[in-house]
Design a protein around this motif. Structure first.
Motif, PDB file in Angstrom:
ATOM      1  N   UNK A  47       0.987  -1.202  -0.058  1.00 39.86           N
ATOM      2  CA  UNK A  47      -0.069  -0.235   0.037  1.00 39.86           C
ATOM      3  C   UNK A  47       0.768   1.250  -0.015  1.00 39.86           C
ATOM      4  N   UNK A  48       1.943   1.182   0.796  1.00 34.91           N
ATOM      5  CA  UNK A  48       2.891   2.305   0.967  1.00 34.91           C
ATOM      6  C   UNK A  48       3.480   2.689  -0.483  1.00 34.91           C
ATOM      7  N   UNK A  49       3.943   1.538  -1.104  1.00 32.58           N
ATOM      8  CA  UNK A  49       4.590   1.688  -2.395  1.00 32.58           C
ATOM      9  C   UNK A  49       3.582   2.192  -3.389  1.00 32.58           C
ATOM     10  N   UNK A  50       2.296   1.824  -3.360  1.00 29.30           N
ATOM     11  CA  UNK A  50       1.367   2.201  -4.442  1.00 29.30           C
ATOM     12  C   UNK A  50       1.103   3.870  -4.318  1.00 29.30           C
ATOM     13  N   UNK A  51       1.147   4.112  -3.122  1.00 24.92           N
ATOM     14  CA  UNK A  51       0.804   5.761  -2.635  1.00 24.92           C
ATOM     15  C   UNK A  51       1.954   6.475  -3.254  1.00 24.92           C
ATOM     16  N   UNK A  52       3.169   5.851  -2.850  1.00 24.38           N
ATOM     17  CA  UNK A  52       4.411   6.541  -3.289  1.00 24.38           C
ATOM     18  C   UNK A  52       4.425   6.652  -4.851  1.00 24.38           C
ATOM     19  N   UNK A  53       4.140   5.723  -5.485  1.00 18.43           N
ATOM     20  CA  UNK A  53       4.054   5.867  -6.638  1.00 18.43           C
ATOM     21  C   UNK A  53       3.195   6.820  -7.610  1.00 18.43           C
ATOM     22  N   UNK A  54       1.810   6.956  -6.850  1.00 17.57           N
ATOM     23  CA  UNK A  54       0.969   7.989  -7.219  1.00 17.57           C
ATOM     24  C   UNK A  54       1.326   9.179  -7.195  1.00 17.57           C
ATOM     25  N   UNK A  55       1.993   9.538  -5.924  1.00 20.49           N
ATOM     26  CA  UNK A  55       2.231  10.823  -5.686  1.00 20.49           C
ATOM     27  C   UNK A  55       3.518  11.245  -6.483  1.00 20.49           C
ATOM     28  N   UNK A  56       4.481  10.245  -6.858  1.00 25.38           N
ATOM     29  CA  UNK A  56       5.452  10.554  -7.757  1.00 25.38           C
ATOM     30  C   UNK A  56       5.180  10.818  -9.207  1.00 25.38           C
ATOM     31  N   UNK A  72      -6.720  17.946  -7.360  1.00 26.64           N
ATOM     32  CA  UNK A  72      -6.139  17.402  -5.815  1.00 26.64           C
ATOM     33  C   UNK A  72      -7.347  16.265  -5.515  1.00 26.64           C
ATOM     34  N   UNK A  73      -8.808  16.653  -5.819  1.00 27.02           N
ATOM     35  CA  UNK A  73      -9.876  15.760  -5.636  1.00 27.02           C
ATOM     36  C   UNK A  73      -9.619  14.276  -6.312  1.00 27.02           C
ATOM     37  N   UNK A  74      -9.078  14.528  -7.412  1.00 27.63           N
ATOM     38  CA  UNK A  74      -9.195  13.183  -8.530  1.00 27.63           C
ATOM     39  C   UNK A  74      -7.962  12.484  -7.761  1.00 27.63           C
ATOM     40  N   UNK A  75      -6.660  13.030  -7.594  1.00 28.30           N
ATOM     41  CA  UNK A  75      -5.666  12.182  -7.008  1.00 28.30           C
ATOM     42  C   UNK A  75      -6.097  11.554  -5.729  1.00 28.30           C
ATOM     43  N   UNK A  76      -7.062  12.076  -4.970  1.00 34.07           N
ATOM     44  CA  UNK A  76      -7.517  11.299  -3.873  1.00 34.07           C
ATOM     45  C   UNK A  76      -8.476  10.195  -4.173  1.00 34.07           C
ATOM     46  N   UNK A  93      -1.744  14.029 -14.796  1.00 36.04           N
ATOM     47  CA  UNK A  93      -2.490  15.090 -15.198  1.00 36.04           C
ATOM     48  C   UNK A  93      -2.111  15.231 -16.741  1.00 36.04           C
ATOM     49  N   UNK A  94      -0.984  15.054 -17.290  1.00 42.46           N
ATOM     50  CA  UNK A  94      -0.780  15.332 -18.617  1.00 42.46           C
ATOM     51  C   UNK A  94      -1.432  14.195 -19.206  1.00 42.46           C
ATOM     52  N   UNK A  95      -1.565  13.074 -18.865  1.00 41.84           N
ATOM     53  CA  UNK A  95      -2.312  12.154 -19.626  1.00 41.84           C
ATOM     54  C   UNK A  95      -3.934  12.201 -19.657  1.00 41.84           C
ATOM     55  N   UNK A  96      -4.202  12.910 -18.664  1.00 45.07           N
ATOM     56  CA  UNK A  96      -5.876  13.157 -18.713  1.00 45.07           C
ATOM     57  C   UNK A  96      -5.984  14.022 -19.683  1.00 45.07           C
ATOM     58  N   UNK A  97      -4.979  15.399 -19.742  1.00 43.94           N
ATOM     59  CA  UNK A  97      -5.329  16.262 -20.664  1.00 43.94           C
ATOM     60  C   UNK A  97      -5.134  15.931 -22.103  1.00 43.94           C
ATOM     61  N   UNK A  98      -4.330  14.836 -22.531  1.00 42.02           N
ATOM     62  CA  UNK A  98      -4.292  14.190 -23.803  1.00 42.02           C
ATOM     63  C   UNK A  98      -5.474  13.426 -23.991  1.00 42.02           C
ATOM     64  N   UNK A  99      -5.781  12.718 -22.958  1.00 38.48           N
ATOM     65  CA  UNK A  99      -7.243  11.787 -23.241  1.00 38.48           C
ATOM     66  C   UNK A  99      -8.500  12.703 -23.603  1.00 38.48           C
ATOM     67  N   UNK A 100      -8.499  13.825 -23.143  1.00 40.71           N
ATOM     68  CA  UNK A 100      -9.555  14.876 -23.239  1.00 40.71           C
ATOM     69  C   UNK A 100      -9.420  15.483 -24.848  1.00 40.71           C
ATOM     70  N   UNK A 101      -8.236  15.684 -25.203  1.00 42.75           N
ATOM     71  CA  UNK A 101      -8.091  16.054 -26.459  1.00 42.75           C
ATOM     72  C   UNK A 101      -8.317  15.396 -27.604  1.00 42.75           C
ATOM     73  N   UNK A 102      -8.406  13.880 -27.410  1.00 46.35           N
ATOM     74  CA  UNK A 102      -8.582  12.798 -28.340  1.00 46.35           C
ATOM     75  C   UNK A 102     -10.119  12.521 -28.245  1.00 46.35           C
ATOM     76  N   UNK A 103     -10.835  13.820 -28.842  1.00 47.74           N
ATOM     77  CA  UNK A 103     -12.218  13.894 -28.754  1.00 47.74           C
ATOM     78  C   UNK A 103     -13.156  12.543 -29.181  1.00 47.74           C
ATOM     79  N   UNK A 104     -14.076  12.422 -28.467  1.00 49.94           N
ATOM     80  CA  UNK A 104     -14.962  11.054 -28.488  1.00 49.94           C
ATOM     81  C   UNK A 104     -16.404  11.252 -28.169  1.00 49.94           C
TER      82      UNK A 104
END
Lengths: 419, 420
Positions: free
Chosen positions: B7-16, B397-401, B22-33
């Motif tokens: 669990x600690x490792x997973x949280x560390x990866x998410x923070x890192x 911030x909410x999303x990362x939670x 965020x960049x991925x989400x932005x790119x995903x939105x640009x791929x209009x569907x």
């Protein structure tokens, strides 16, 4: 009957197959409006005029909506008669309910079938032909004859007759207008109700369709507004005496040709919710909705009063905004004008028909002349299935109308009402 | 590594990897569907490329070429529970770009938010589950069970070519439990959802020229009258299971807070949306056809049939009207006492410091398709911000939670024995 009239009737008889063929080809040359591209149909008209050497030119405010404008003078000065018909048609409605090809121009059962056949390719064909016949007789008649075969009538657009009366008034107004919109060969129309077209737009936030507490619904507001708009039909109408008399005298005939209820509708305001559109997807709560309404005003009601009345209704629904798309004032011509008397006499002589001068429910380009003080009259065939499936024109009835129109135009140009 | 260390490792990866996310989400939105038309190929490519880079195999199942569905899975070190993650690729259409402050297909990142059509519903969720899948796969050698990731098309228009196709033809996607990440609010775990009735009221009259109003009844005016009468659906009486009603009443204040005041009432009753109206062709033609497309939401405990009967009774009063049934789904729900609910509540408490309520949802999700096959299905996601409205967005911030909660809950579910 004098010689010129006899020769005119003989020309009509000789051209009968060609005239039916002209109408059929005009129907095949589709010209629904919108979009209103009439070039193909105009080419058919031009072919007829060219073959007969009748003069005309093209006046086009929009290249896809050409107007034909022609004129010639008779052998001696006299009255200037203007003929007017339109080349565009309604869009085809309910294609799946037609039993004939809507653009086939099929000739069957003594009728010509197709979209715009009745409204008004039959009338435009007859006036174009009339212009050609009288041109052939030009050395033996007086006065001047102008032909206007226009585009852009169905949407009361700016590129057709309106363009001509606004930009070429000296050529196209004349002394009297004869228009051949359908109605019934037992009536000559001297007035028409006036359309007031409005658009109402309702805008709300819109949201997901599962969350109706988040935003008012544009479609549901529109539904309530449409119900409220029915109030305009109860507007009190102070009809002018001459118009009221004509309606009273024509009640039976009006209700016979336009179905029961038509005479009552003539003297009152009617409301048509022509389009009602809202939303994009069933599960989105719509944030936009539009209503387009066609309100017909009788004589004695002004568009300003009506706009005010509609505005007050719209204001009850705050997200709704009113826009006037087009408005004009109802006008009428003298029901005892010489042209009316000529049409009545010729219809009796040619077809054995008793013709009554009545106002019209529908709008025609005649109003543009009437509004400018030019007496304008409409005489045509029965409006059969206009804007409905299986629109058509009865050939026998049409031929009677063609002859009545032709003789009346000739008599008018001759300044001769005694023949 | 113990589960706690994992669990600690997973949280560390998410923070890192927050910025990557965020960049991925932005790119995903640009791929209009947008759906309709529902062509999701560009959006699917974004997911496929990410999976390929992560060294994970993905299968494309496309009963319609322009509507691909993606399925990926990994097996853990030993047999165990099979968890299925589900999100959708398609988004609502956008016909009001002029009303947006941030262009709808820009994926703009501003003021701690990502903006764009579909970012909230639900590209953020589909992306969150993808990353959760990726991080968990890094621990595959230590985990029991199997994780399957599904990213589907055709959700916004009913799912025939998306989730429904998958469960009908590829039973390997069913699993033991479904975790879906549709937006709602991070303070609620959704164990059930309202049913949906979609039906059109169609009015047909002869129609005629608009000046001859005596010749034909007007389809639009009859339809307007019917639209008014359909309000009776909003007032239909509701019988609700006592336990469900108790849960909803307990969460009422929270439901109103996250879904705007009034939501707690709406969740318990029938609601009518007249989503699409099409009547007439032209202003001066008296219309011979008018169609009202209705979307009725059916509360848990009730049936779509009841709303349909009401609609038919109203239409029957008008000789020119008829009802066309488009589709219906009865309300559905899973056990609120299932282990996944506890895992989500615990994960959220650990990652975000609060414990979510278990409620039913207002909107429908593909979770219902798994429930219909008997698979317990739960939805947990971010706040639905401006879904189907201008300036739809996701608070980072909410999303990362939420990403943390989903990842930890999935991890805990795979380890259910260790935690029970």
């Amino acid at each position: 009957m004098n010689d010129v009239r006899r020769r005119l009737l003989a020309m009509i008889e000789a051209d009968r197959p060609a005239l039916i063929d002209l109408l059929s080809r005009l129907v095949q040359a589709r010209s629904p409006n919108p979009p209103g591209d009439t070039r193909e149909a105009t080419a058919v008209v031009r072919g007829w005029l060219d073959a007969r050497g009748a003069p005309y030119r093209i006046v086009a405010a929009d290249a896809t909506m050409p107007n034909i404008l022609g004129r010639f003078d008779g052998a001696r000065p006299g009255p200037h008669l203007v003929l007017n018909g339109h080349i565009d048609t309604f869009p085809v409605v309910s294609a799946e309910r037609w039993t004939r090809d809507p653009f086939g121009g099929e000739i069957a059962d003594g009728k010509v079938w197709g979209t715009g056949c009745s409204d008004m390719k039959q009338g435009t064909a007859s006036l174009v032909a009339l212009y050609g016949w009288l041109h052939a007789l030009r050395r033996e008649i007086g006065g001047s004859l102008t032909l206007t075969a226009v585009s852009d009538e169905e949407t009361f657009g700016p590129n057709g007759a309106r363009y001509l009366v606004e930009h070429h008034a000296d050529e196209v107004l004349g002394d009297c207008l004869l228009n051949a919109e359908p109605g019934a060969p037992t009536t000559v129309r001297f007035a028409e109700k006036s359309p007031l077209w409005i658009a109402i737009t309702i805008e709300t936030m819109g949201c997901h369709g599962a969350d109706p507490h988040k935003s008012p619904s544009a479609t549901r507001i529109a539904a309530a507004l449409i119900d409220d708009l029915a109030e305009v039909e109860h507007t009190e109408v102070p009809l002018p005496a001459a118009v009221a008399r004509a309606i009273a005298a024509g009640v039976d005939e009006i209700d016979r040709i336009h179905l029961p209820g038509a005479a009552a509708n003539m003297g009152r305001v009617t409301l048509n919710i022509g389009t009602w559109k809202g939303g994009t997807l069933v599960n989105m709560l719509p944030g936009r909705c539009t209503i387009e309404a066609d309100i017909r005003l009788p004589w004695g009601v002004t568009s300003r009063d009506m706009i005010e009345r509609v505005g007050a209704i719209v204001t009850r629904h705050p997200p709704a905004r009113l826009q006037v798309m087009s408005s004009q004032e109802p006008a009428w011509s003298d029901p005892d004008h010489p042209m009316v008397r000529l049409i009545r006499r010729n219809a009796r002589e040619i077809a054995g028909l008793e013709v009554r001068p009545i106002p019209s429910l529908a709008g025609t380009d005649s109003r543009l002349w009437r509004q400018r003080g030019i007496p304008a009259f409409t005489y045509g065939t029965t409006a059969t299935n206009v804007a409905m499936p299986d629109e058509h024109t009865d050939v026998e009835e049409w031929m009677g109308v063609v002859k009545t129109q032709a003789l009346s135009a000739l008599d008018y140009l001759m300044g001769d009402e005694s023949t | 590594m113990t589960p706690t260390e994992e669990r600690a490792q997973l949280l560390a990866w998410i923070d890192a990897e927050r910025d990557v996310l965020v960049a991925f989400l932005s790119r995903f939105v640009r791929a209009a569907s947008p759906n309709p038309p529902g062509d999701t190929r560009a959006a699917a490519r974004v997911i496929e490329e990410w999976l390929a880079q992560a060294g994970l195999t993905v299968r494309t199942i496309a009963p319609r070429a322009e509507m691909p569905n993606l399925v990926a899975y990994f097996d853990g070190a030993r047999p165990g529970r099979h968890l299925v993650l589900n999100g959708h690729l398609d988004v609502f259409p956008c016909d009001d770009a002029d009303r947006w402050q941030h262009p709808p297909w820009s994926g703009e990142i501003a003021r701690g938010r990502v903006y764009g059509r579909g970012v909230s519903d639900m590209k953020n969720g589909t992306a969150a589950l993808l990353f959760a899948f990726g991080w968990l796969s890094r621990l595959a050698g230590r985990l029991p069970g199997r994780v399957t990731y599904t990213a589907v098309s055709d959700e916004e228009t009913g799912g025939t070519w998306g989730a429904q196709h998958l469960v009908d033809h590829h039973p390997e996607v069913l699993g033991d439990c479904l975790l879906n990440a549709e937006p709602g609010a991070p303070t609620t775990v959704r164990f059930g959802e309202k049913g949906i009735l979609r039906a059109a009221v169609v009015v047909d009259t002869p129609g005629c020229h608009g000046a001859y109003t005596h010749k034909s009844p007007s389809a639009t005016r009859i339809a307007a009258r019917i639209a008014g009468e359909l309000a009776a659906i909003d007032a239909l009486p509701v019988t609700m299971d006592a336990a469900v009603e108790h849960a909803l009443d307990a969460a009422a204040a929270e439901i109103d807070r996250v879904h705007v005041r009034g939501a707690a009432q709406v969740i318990k009753r029938f609601t009518l949306n007249i989503g699409v109206v099409r009547g007439g062709v032209k202003v001066n033609m008296l219309p011979g056809t008018c169609r009202l497309e209705c979307d009725v939401r059916v509360p848990v405990g009730e049936t779509a049939e009841k709303a349909l009967a009401c609609m038919r009774a109203i239409a029957a009063r008008h000789p020119h009207a008829r009802v066309e049934l488009m589709s219906f789904t009865d309300p559905n729900w899973s056990d609120p006492g299932h282990a996944m609910v506890d895992h989500l509540r615990q994960a959220c408490a650990d990652a975000c410091g609060f414990s979510p309520f278990a409620i039913t949802s207002l909107g429908a999700t593909d979770a219902r398709i798994w429930r219909a096959k008997g698979v317990p299905a739960y939805t947990y996601g971010i706040t639905a911000t401006n879904v189907a409205m201008p300036d739809e967005h996701t608070d980072i911030t909410e999303w990362i939670g939420v990403v943390k909660t989903l990842t930890l809950a999935a991890h805990a579910y795979l380890h259910t024995e260790a935690y029970s």
